[in-house]
Design a protein around this motif. Structure first.
Motif, short mmCIF file in Angstrom:
data_model
loop_
_atom_site.label_atom_id
_atom_site.label_comp_id
_atom_site.label_asym_id
_atom_site.label_seq_id
_atom_site.Cartn_x
_atom_site.Cartn_y
_atom_site.Cartn_z
N PHE A 271 5.52 21.81 4.77
CA PHE A 271 5.06 22.21 3.36
C PHE A 271 6.73 22.48 2.68
CE2 PHE A 271 0.99 22.50 5.21
CZ PHE A 271 0.18 21.95 4.10
N GLN A 272 6.93 22.02 1.78
CA GLN A 272 8.29 21.98 1.47
C GLN A 272 8.49 22.21 -0.30
OE1 GLN A 272 11.36 19.20 3.17
NE2 GLN A 272 9.53 18.48 4.13
N ALA A 273 9.29 23.01 -0.72
CA ALA A 273 9.56 23.17 -2.23
C ALA A 273 10.33 22.10 -2.81
CB ALA A 273 9.78 24.62 -2.43
N ALA A 274 10.23 21.88 -4.04
CA ALA A 274 11.20 21.13 -4.73
C ALA A 274 12.20 21.96 -5.41
CB ALA A 274 10.45 20.12 -5.83
N GLU A 275 11.94 23.02 -5.83
CA GLU A 275 12.84 23.73 -6.53
C GLU A 275 12.94 25.18 -6.12
OE1 GLU A 275 13.58 26.17 -9.15
OE2 GLU A 275 15.48 25.40 -9.14
N PRO A 276 13.99 25.87 -5.54
CA PRO A 276 13.95 27.36 -4.93
C PRO A 276 13.79 28.33 -6.06
CG PRO A 276 16.14 26.23 -4.88
CD PRO A 276 15.20 25.19 -5.56
N ILE A 277 14.42 28.24 -7.08
CA ILE A 277 14.21 29.70 -7.84
C ILE A 277 12.89 29.71 -8.53
CG2 ILE A 277 15.12 30.58 -10.06
CD1 ILE A 277 17.28 30.36 -7.91
#
Length: 209
Positions: free
Chosen positions: A24-30
């Motif tokens: 499960f990964q995020a596209a945008e950290p902020i």
């Protein structure tokens, strides 16, 4: 609740250098970091939402050389997403424990273990002043700050001195120690350019003496 948060704010996708495993990964950290702080409590950056270079290299090495961990107890220190723990379990390690101080990280590790159909135990807390009984200790991307390196290195060296196999995945971070390590493998690992400023990181797997 945290498990639901992980699944709701990330997408399950194959790891670039370890496509046998999905995270499960995020596209945008902020944006994700802001969401973790909506409860009002300050939160650490969502390191658990990305496949960092050191973890990818270590996971690749374990899957390509399962004899390193098969049938042995493993501690994945500062697990982040749980990628290395999942790879160890896929390589036949048992039991496998994923450790971190961030509850979001352990929720991500749990979600990722379930997604990859492996068993991973979770341990929340700082273990750096202890001596875990695991036969193998794995650490991906732990030398990112002077303070962290100063605590992690003695822990890893104590473990190696007890006869543990201690493997570290690192893309040449500034605080990687200059001695006491044996290079076991090196890879050019694809990374997220917005986080690393480059599309690939030359990353080594080191054994701690």
């Amino acid at each position: 609740m945290l498990l639901e948060f992980i699944r709701a704010h990330t997408e399950l996708a194959a790891v670039p250098f370890v496509p046998e495993i999905s995270l499960f990964q995020a596209a945008e950290p902020i944006e994700l970091w802001e969401k973790t702080e909506e409860s009002g409590a300050p939160q650490p950056p969502p390191f658990w939402a990305f496949a960092w270079a050191g973890g990818q290299a270590l996971a690749r090495h374990l899957l390509d050389h399962p004899g390193l961990v098969a049938g042995r107890s493993v501690l994945d220190l500062a697990t982040g997403s749980g990628l290395v723990a999942v790879a160890a379990a896929r390589a036949g390690a048992a039991p496998v424990t994923a450790n971190d101080i961030d509850p979001y990280s352990l929720a991500a590790a749990e979600a990722n273990a379930i997604a990859n159909d492996v068993e991973v135990a979770l341990f929340e807390g700082d273990v750096l002043d202890t001596d875990p009984e695991a036969a193998v200790i794995l650490a991906g991307d732990v030398f990112y700050s002077r303070e962290m390196a100063a605590r992690v290195l003695p822990f890893l060296r104590r473990a190696a001195g007890r006869g543990c196999l201690v493997l570290v995945g690192d893309p040449g971070r500034a605080y990687l120690p200059a001695d006491g390590l044996i290079e076991r493998a090196a890879y050019d690992v694809p990374v997220i350019e917005s986080l690393e400023s480059v599309p690939f990181r030359h990353t080594s797997v080191w054994q701690v003496r």
